[in-house]
Design a protein around this motif. Structure first.
Motif, PDB file in Angstrom:
ATOM      1  N   VAL A 167       0.855  -1.195   0.000  1.00 30.07           N
ATOM      2  CA  VAL A 167       0.000   0.000   0.000  1.00 30.07           C
ATOM      3  C   VAL A 167       0.890   1.244   0.000  1.00 30.07           C
ATOM      4  CG1 VAL A 167      -1.810   1.284   1.202  1.00 30.07           C
ATOM      5  CG2 VAL A 167      -1.846  -1.201   1.202  1.00 30.07           C
ATOM      6  N   GLY A 174       1.981   4.064  -3.389  1.00 30.97           N
ATOM      7  CA  GLY A 174       2.704   4.028  -4.672  1.00 30.97           C
ATOM      8  C   GLY A 174       3.789   5.086  -4.755  1.00 30.97           C
ATOM      9  N   TRP A 232       3.151  -1.652   4.241  1.00 27.41           N
ATOM     10  CA  TRP A 232       2.508  -0.336   4.307  1.00 27.41           C
ATOM     11  C   TRP A 232       3.562   0.748   4.094  1.00 27.41           C
ATOM     12  CZ3 TRP A 232      -2.655   0.405   4.573  1.00 27.41           C
ATOM     13  CH2 TRP A 232      -3.094   1.711   4.822  1.00 27.41           C
ATOM     14  N   ALA A 284      15.020   5.723  -9.022  1.00 23.17           N
ATOM     15  CA  ALA A 284      14.315   4.631  -8.351  1.00 23.17           C
ATOM     16  C   ALA A 284      14.455   3.349  -9.155  1.00 23.17           C
ATOM     17  CB  ALA A 284      12.839   4.977  -8.171  1.00 23.17           C
ATOM     18  N   VAL A 335      -7.085   2.717   0.892  1.00 29.63           N
ATOM     19  CA  VAL A 335      -7.347   1.726   1.934  1.00 29.63           C
ATOM     20  C   VAL A 335      -7.991   2.413   3.131  1.00 29.63           C
ATOM     21  CG1 VAL A 335      -6.296   0.018   3.461  1.00 29.63           C
ATOM     22  CG2 VAL A 335      -5.415   0.317   1.139  1.00 29.63           C
ATOM     23  N   PRO A 381      11.121  15.079   1.843  1.00 30.84           N
ATOM     24  CA  PRO A 381      11.927  14.417   2.890  1.00 30.84           C
ATOM     25  C   PRO A 381      12.784  13.305   2.282  1.00 30.84           C
ATOM     26  CG  PRO A 381       9.649  13.685   2.995  1.00 30.84           C
ATOM     27  CD  PRO A 381       9.727  14.651   1.858  1.00 30.84           C
ATOM     28  N   THR A 382      13.946  13.659   1.788  1.00 29.43           N
ATOM     29  CA  THR A 382      14.821  12.658   1.156  1.00 29.43           C
ATOM     30  C   THR A 382      16.213  12.677   1.792  1.00 29.43           C
ATOM     31  OG1 THR A 382      15.654  14.188  -0.502  1.00 29.43           O
ATOM     32  CG2 THR A 382      13.682  12.957  -1.100  1.00 29.43           C
ATOM     33  N   GLY A 435       7.144   2.031  -1.920  1.00 29.59           N
ATOM     34  CA  GLY A 435       6.230   0.967  -2.352  1.00 29.59           C
ATOM     35  C   GLY A 435       6.633   0.406  -3.712  1.00 29.59           C
ATOM     36  N   GLU A 459       9.621   0.514  -5.270  1.00 24.39           N
ATOM     37  CA  GLU A 459      10.901  -0.212  -5.255  1.00 24.39           C
ATOM     38  C   GLU A 459      10.726  -1.584  -4.603  1.00 24.39           C
ATOM     39  OE1 GLU A 459      13.902   2.409  -3.587  1.00 24.39           O
ATOM     40  OE2 GLU A 459      14.357   3.105  -5.596  1.00 24.39           O
ATOM     41  N   TYR A 486      24.654   4.492  -6.505  1.00 22.41           N
ATOM     42  CA  TYR A 486      24.459   4.131  -5.105  1.00 22.41           C
ATOM     43  C   TYR A 486      25.716   3.523  -4.486  1.00 22.41           C
ATOM     44  CZ  TYR A 486      19.611   5.604  -4.972  1.00 22.41           C
ATOM     45  OH  TYR A 486      18.468   6.354  -4.988  1.00 22.41           O
ATOM     46  N   THR A 489       3.038   4.468   3.206  1.00 25.88           N
ATOM     47  CA  THR A 489       2.258   5.653   2.821  1.00 25.88           C
ATOM     48  C   THR A 489       2.879   6.963   3.317  1.00 25.88           C
ATOM     49  OG1 THR A 489       0.862   5.463   4.764  1.00 25.88           O
ATOM     50  CG2 THR A 489       0.094   4.335   2.785  1.00 25.88           C
ATOM     51  N   GLY A 490       4.180   6.953   3.579  1.00 26.58           N
ATOM     52  CA  GLY A 490       4.866   8.211   3.917  1.00 26.58           C
ATOM     53  C   GLY A 490       5.150   8.370   5.400  1.00 26.58           C
ATOM     54  N   THR A 519      -7.369   3.988  -5.382  1.00 22.32           N
ATOM     55  CA  THR A 519      -7.872   2.993  -4.429  1.00 22.32           C
ATOM     56  C   THR A 519      -7.315   3.341  -3.050  1.00 22.32           C
ATOM     57  OG1 THR A 519      -7.796   1.369  -6.206  1.00 22.32           O
ATOM     58  CG2 THR A 519      -7.974   0.500  -3.967  1.00 22.32           C
TER      59      THR A 519
HETATM   60  P1  NAI Z   1       5.387   8.901  -0.181  1.00 22.71           P
HETATM   61  O1  NAI Z   1       4.813   9.917   0.717  1.00 22.71           O
HETATM   62  O2  NAI Z   1       6.324   9.315  -1.233  1.00 22.71           O
HETATM   63  O3  NAI Z   1       4.202   8.092  -0.889  1.00 22.71           O
HETATM   64  C1  NAI Z   1       3.131   7.525  -0.165  1.00 22.71           C
HETATM   65  C2  NAI Z   1       2.009   7.203  -1.116  1.00 22.71           C
HETATM   66  O4  NAI Z   1       0.994   6.508  -0.394  1.00 22.71           O
HETATM   67  C3  NAI Z   1       1.361   8.448  -1.711  1.00 22.71           C
HETATM   68  O5  NAI Z   1       1.416   8.366  -3.117  1.00 22.71           O
HETATM   69  C4  NAI Z   1      -0.068   8.412  -1.166  1.00 22.71           C
HETATM   70  O6  NAI Z   1      -1.011   8.860  -2.094  1.00 22.71           O
HETATM   71  C5  NAI Z   1      -0.273   6.931  -0.877  1.00 22.71           C
HETATM   72  N1  NAI Z   1      -1.284   6.678   0.163  1.00 22.71           N
HETATM   73  C6  NAI Z   1      -1.432   7.348   1.336  1.00 22.71           C
HETATM   74  N2  NAI Z   1      -2.476   6.817   2.034  1.00 22.71           N
HETATM   75  C7  NAI Z   1      -2.991   5.811   1.293  1.00 22.71           C
HETATM   76  C8  NAI Z   1      -4.060   4.894   1.498  1.00 22.71           C
HETATM   77  N3  NAI Z   1      -4.812   4.903   2.596  1.00 22.71           N
HETATM   78  N4  NAI Z   1      -4.316   3.995   0.524  1.00 22.71           N
HETATM   79  C9  NAI Z   1      -3.573   3.954  -0.600  1.00 22.71           C
HETATM   80  N5  NAI Z   1      -2.543   4.791  -0.839  1.00 22.71           N
HETATM   81  C10 NAI Z   1      -2.242   5.703   0.106  1.00 22.71           C
HETATM   82  O7  NAI Z   1       6.046   7.803   0.805  1.00 22.71           O
HETATM   83  P2  NAI Z   1       7.330   6.882   0.655  1.00 22.71           P
HETATM   84  O8  NAI Z   1       7.345   6.141  -0.623  1.00 22.71           O
HETATM   85  O9  NAI Z   1       7.379   6.090   1.903  1.00 22.71           O
HETATM   86  O10 NAI Z   1       8.538   7.910   0.642  1.00 22.71           O
HETATM   87  C11 NAI Z   1       8.820   8.757   1.757  1.00 22.71           C
HETATM   88  C12 NAI Z   1       9.889   9.760   1.364  1.00 22.71           C
HETATM   89  O11 NAI Z   1      11.109   9.074   1.097  1.00 22.71           O
HETATM   90  C13 NAI Z   1       9.544  10.535   0.102  1.00 22.71           C
HETATM   91  O12 NAI Z   1       9.968  11.852   0.221  1.00 22.71           O
HETATM   92  C14 NAI Z   1      10.351   9.849  -0.971  1.00 22.71           C
HETATM   93  O13 NAI Z   1      10.721  10.746  -2.002  1.00 22.71           O
HETATM   94  C15 NAI Z   1      11.567   9.357  -0.201  1.00 22.71           C
HETATM   95  N6  NAI Z   1      12.056   8.142  -0.861  1.00 22.71           N
HETATM   96  C16 NAI Z   1      12.820   8.306  -1.982  1.00 22.71           C
HETATM   97  C17 NAI Z   1      13.242   7.209  -2.689  1.00 22.71           C
HETATM   98  C18 NAI Z   1      14.031   7.403  -3.935  1.00 22.71           C
HETATM   99  O14 NAI Z   1      14.375   8.526  -4.246  1.00 22.71           O
HETATM  100  N7  NAI Z   1      14.334   6.348  -4.669  1.00 22.71           N
HETATM  101  C19 NAI Z   1      12.936   5.829  -2.237  1.00 22.71           C
HETATM  102  C20 NAI Z   1      12.091   5.788  -1.066  1.00 22.71           C
HETATM  103  C21 NAI Z   1      11.687   6.914  -0.417  1.00 22.71           C
END
Ligand code: NAI
Ligand code: FAD
Length: 510
Positions: free
Chosen positions: A212, A214, A315, A446, A284, A369-370, A218, A220, A480, A317-318, A282
């Protein structure tokens, strides 16, 4: 022939230089020199956390200028960009953990480290409270630590938006234990699904891996999991071939909102080819131990509630602020309207405080937040602290020279001292001119599975380039590896990749 000889010699010399450098780095890493002892007469700088922001600060900080103490519940730095690879054993977890003790032992002046969680910050009394949360505890497991300056780099925690059942039933992906838990859970689901007399429905449920969120975490993870299935699981457990299935659930109309449109389409197409189901629009709403319940917005705008049975639920979702940050925010009137973390000014000072800074995911800025942002913020604060120390020593020198000038009787002496004062005063003005923090975005990368990656790169002022596919994946890997801090961990990561290419991933359950 001459060109050929030249090229051969150039290659030969670079290999010799490369091997020499590698050997020197390995030797240097293992043989730290003696350090200056801590100096309690200096100002005490307390740093909370051992993540991207805190470690970037520590690496560039001239520790001899302060009495430095670090407080963090984990005594290592975690290279989070490769964390999704640990969930399937593509990378072993120790390959992306850098012992903090190694980093601290290489500083010029020693730094105190306390493995503890900071539970409270008192901005008025200027103390923090810390608690040893590890299994082994001594007579004292909670104490306080006074500070003159404080840098908060405690990161953030996973948000669940208070959705019922998430906390109890879902796995998260932030810390090393999360990745280990997921790795075990994947194999547990597979072994339980193939248990004797398991019904076809139960088998399908156990082999349904639902992610959950995207965002990049999620996406990766889903890509890594599908790789695991395609390259290893289907070979060693052929019975799961038809029922193993990865689904990605996202509330918005598309995944990866921070990437360009063409990269979003490329990712969605790649996932389709890899047979990962993407459920966009969708959201949750509820989670039980066996199913998620989500509201789907249909093409005509109407809404429908669906149930999705799962075996593994991840899970992603940020972020949301940690408790220690929320408690601090309650104590500072200027932070009353902030919900996502500590509001900071352009010098990263926590608004409403003096001598308290925040870096990385625990702070709120106009940037995402990166790790990239946290690293640059940490490096900026190191410059700031180094400059503050230099300023103080220059001020003391100017004061001393002024006294000399006042006491000097001979005009020659007075002239010499005055000109020296001018030089020092000029240097002082230069060091005092520290610019506000400015972030330079280098791009987003990514991994999306099946040896493909996506990249939105930035060159100079506003020049952007998008790229995707297998070459981008090679770029992703080399970028990396070059970012991994120590030579030891770089070699471990490369060896893990080679190991997986040669022998495949380990499918035993820990
Ligand atoms: P995120 O905040 O980027 O994405 C969370 C996603 O979950 C959002 O698209 C949101 O619409 C969705 N969501 C929220 N509640 C939901 C629900 N109830 N049901 C379905 N979908 C829902 O969170 P993420 O991926 O954990 O990343 C956190 C931070 O870390 C971000 O700033 C990201 O850029 C960074 N990050 C960067 C990476 C990279 O540059 N490769 C890899 C992983 C994280
Ligand atoms: P963290 O790195 O999370 O560090 C926080 C530190 O504080 C930790 O050491 C923690 O133990 C410590 N701590 C926690 N609570 C306390 C307390 N109460 N007292 C004292 N210490 C405490 N970003 C990118 O730019 N590129 C990527 O490819 C990328 N990939 C990612 C992949 C995953 C799976 C995840 C989860 C994140 C990824 N990120 C990526 C985001 C990146 O990891 C974060 O933005 C970054 O870690 C933030 O750095 P930080 O120093 O603020 O926090």
């Amino acid at each position: 022939r001459r060109v050929g000889t030249f090229l051969w010699r150039a290659t030969y010399s670079s290999v010799i230089v490369g091997v020499g450098l590698l050997a020197y780095n390995i030797y240097d890493g293992r043989h730290p020199v003696d350090q200056l002892p801590p100096d309690p007469s200096k100002k005490t700088l307390v740093i909370l956390g051992s993540g991207w922001g805190a470690v970037s600060l520590l690496k560039k900080l001239d520790t001899e200028n302060y009495n430095v103490a670090v407080v963090s519940p984990r005594n290592f730095f975690l290279f989070t960009p490769l964390l999704p690879s640990c969930t399937t054993g593509t990378i072993e977890h120790r390959s992306i953990m850098e012992p903090l003790r190694h980093i601290l032992r290489h500083k010029k002046a020693s730094v105190a480290f306390y493995e503890a969680e900071c539970t409270d910050i008192d901005p008025v009394k200027r103390t923090i409270t810390m608690r040893d949360n590890s299994e082994v505890k001594g007579d004292i497991a909670e104490t306080s630590l006074p500070f003159d300056y404080l840098v908060i780099g405690v990161g953030a925690q996973n948000t669940t938006f208070g959705i019922p059942g998430v906390e109890e039933n879902a796995c998260f992906l932030k810390e090393i234990q999360d990745a280990q838990k997921i790795r075990t859970r994947i194999m547990d689901c597979i072994e339980t699904a193939t248990f004797k007399d398991q019904s076809p429905e139960e088998r399908k449920r156990l082999l349904h891996m639902v992610v959950v969120g995207g965002g990049p975490t999620g996406v990766e993870f889903a890509g890594e999991l599908q790789d695991f299935f395609e390259e290893d699981l289907r070979k060693w457990v052929p019975e799961i071939e038809t029922d193993f299935h990865v689904s990605l659930v996202e509330a918005l109309p598309n995944v990866l909102p921070m990437f360009s449109k063409e990269l979003i389409s490329y990712t969605e197409k790649t996932f389709k080819d890899e047979k990962i189901d993407i459920h966009t629009k969708t959201m949750v709403k509820k989670v039980t131990d066996k199913s998620i319940f989500a509201e789907v917005v249909k093409p005509d705008g109407s809404k429908e509630m669906i149930e999705m049975p799962y075996g593994l639920l991840v899970w992603a979702t940020g972020n949301m602020p940690r408790n220690v940050v929320r408690n601090l925010m309650k104590k500072i009137p200027e932070q009353a309207n902030s919900r996502r973390g500590l509001e900071v000014n352009e010098y990263l000072v926590v608004k409403g405080t003096e001598g308290i800074w925040a870096v990385g995911d625990c702070s709120v800025t106009k940037y995402a937040p990166t790790a990239q942002v946290a690293t640059q913020e940490g490096a900026y604060l190191a410059r700031l602290f180094n400059t503050m120390a230099k300023t103080q020593s220059l001020e003391e020198e100017v004061e001393y020279l002024e006294q000399l000038a006042n006491g000097a009787t001979a005009p020659e002496d007075k002239k010499t001292v005055t000109s020296e004062i001018e030089v020092k005063a000029k240097a002082l003005r230069r060091t005092k001119r520290l610019m506000p923090f400015q972030y330079t975005h280098q791009g987003s990368l990514a991994y999306i599975g099946s040896d493909r990656a996506i990249a939105d790169l930035t060159f100079g002022e506003g020049n952007n380039m998008s790229s995707s596919g297998q070459m981008t994946y090679l770029f992703w890997r080399s970028a990396y590896v070059s970012m991994v801090f120590s030579t030891r961990n770089k070699l471990l990561v490369i060896m893990d990749w080679l190991k997986v290419k040669m022998f495949g991933r380990d499918v035993s359950r820990e």
